[in-house]
Design a protein around this motif. Structure first.
Motif, short mmCIF file in Angstrom:
data_model
loop_
_atom_site.label_atom_id
_atom_site.label_comp_id
_atom_site.label_asym_id
_atom_site.label_seq_id
_atom_site.Cartn_x
_atom_site.Cartn_y
_atom_site.Cartn_z
N VAL A 99 0.81 -1.21 0.00
CA VAL A 99 0.00 0.00 0.00
C VAL A 99 0.85 1.27 0.00
CG1 VAL A 99 -1.94 -1.16 1.10
CG2 VAL A 99 -0.29 0.09 2.51
N ALA A 100 2.15 1.12 0.18
CA ALA A 100 3.04 2.29 0.25
C ALA A 100 3.26 2.95 -1.10
CB ALA A 100 4.39 1.88 0.85
N ASP A 101 2.89 2.27 -2.20
CA ASP A 101 3.15 2.84 -3.53
C ASP A 101 2.21 3.99 -3.89
OD1 ASP A 101 0.76 1.62 -4.17
OD2 ASP A 101 1.61 0.22 -5.61
N GLY A 102 1.17 4.19 -3.11
CA GLY A 102 0.25 5.29 -3.36
C GLY A 102 -0.91 4.96 -4.27
N ALA A 103 -0.88 3.84 -4.96
CA ALA A 103 -1.98 3.47 -5.86
C ALA A 103 -3.22 3.05 -5.08
CB ALA A 103 -1.54 2.34 -6.79
N VAL A 104 -3.01 2.39 -3.94
CA VAL A 104 -4.13 1.90 -3.13
C VAL A 104 -4.69 3.05 -2.30
CG1 VAL A 104 -4.82 0.30 -1.31
CG2 VAL A 104 -3.18 -0.44 -3.05
N LYS A 105 -5.98 3.32 -2.48
CA LYS A 105 -6.65 4.38 -1.74
C LYS A 105 -7.53 3.83 -0.62
CE LYS A 105 -4.97 7.39 -4.56
NZ LYS A 105 -3.59 7.70 -4.30
#
Length: 195
Positions: free
Chosen positions: A130-136
């Protein structure tokens, strides 16, 4: 020698969930007496599955390739990530036809009495994912057992500390059930979560 082979077969069948000694014995006898060809096919299918099926490196579900077809599907909503306990839970969500996001499969739930904690379930990999920023949004879709609730609670804390929106599957009265037969905790939860 035949007795030893039969005992090994019975013991192997007993490892299946919900299969006791008598059921394993009946299965073994049935396969050997009536379904020898099917027993051979079963043995070959098990060997092939064990040799070919591993885990998807993104979501941890079962896969014959390094990344599963769901994770590779560009039509999936990468902003939603459902966290489930098992590939069977993932399959159930897929059969519902109402979820088009991606998954993270824990391959279990916390069992403190057995020494299974979040670190054993891939919590660090989930947090990296979730750290990649794609997951909201992370949807916690663990079971509603004590262990599943504890797992969801601790994951929610860890994810929330990182600023990720965390939701939980709703609980309530099953469609088609009569209120008088619904257990009290489910009824209370359905009442408090009404919309």
């Amino acid at each position: 020698m035949a007795e030893a082979a039969l005992e090994r077969l019975i013991e192997a069948l007993r490892r299946l969930p919900g299969v006791g000694a008598k059921s394993a014995q009946r299965m073994a006898w049935h396969l050997l007496q009536h379904e020898r060809a099917a027993a051979g096919e079963l043995a070959q299918a098990l060997l092939a599955a064990v040799a070919r099926i591993g885990h998807c490196r993104r979501c941890h579900t079962f896969s014959e390739s390094p990344v599963c077809a769901t994770c590779m599907d560009p039509r999936r909503d990468a902003s939603q990530l459902a966290v489930v306990e098992t590939p069977a839970d993932q399959a159930a969500l897929e059969r519902s036809g109402s979820y088009r996001g991606l998954y993270f499969v824990l391959m279990g739930r916390m069992r403190p009495l057995d020494g299974v904690g979040l670190q054993d379930l891939g919590a660090a990999e989930l947090l990296d994912r979730v750290a990649d920023g794609a997951v909201k949004e992370v949807i916690l879709a663990t079971s509603f057992t004590a262990e599943g609730e504890a797992t969801a609670h601790l994951l929610a804390q860890a994810l929330g500390a990182r600023g990720i929106k965390v939701t939980r599957l709703a609980r309530g009265v099953p469609v088609g059930s009569e209120l008088e037969y619904v257990d009290l905790s489910t009824l209370a939860q359905a009442l408090s979560d009404r919309r």
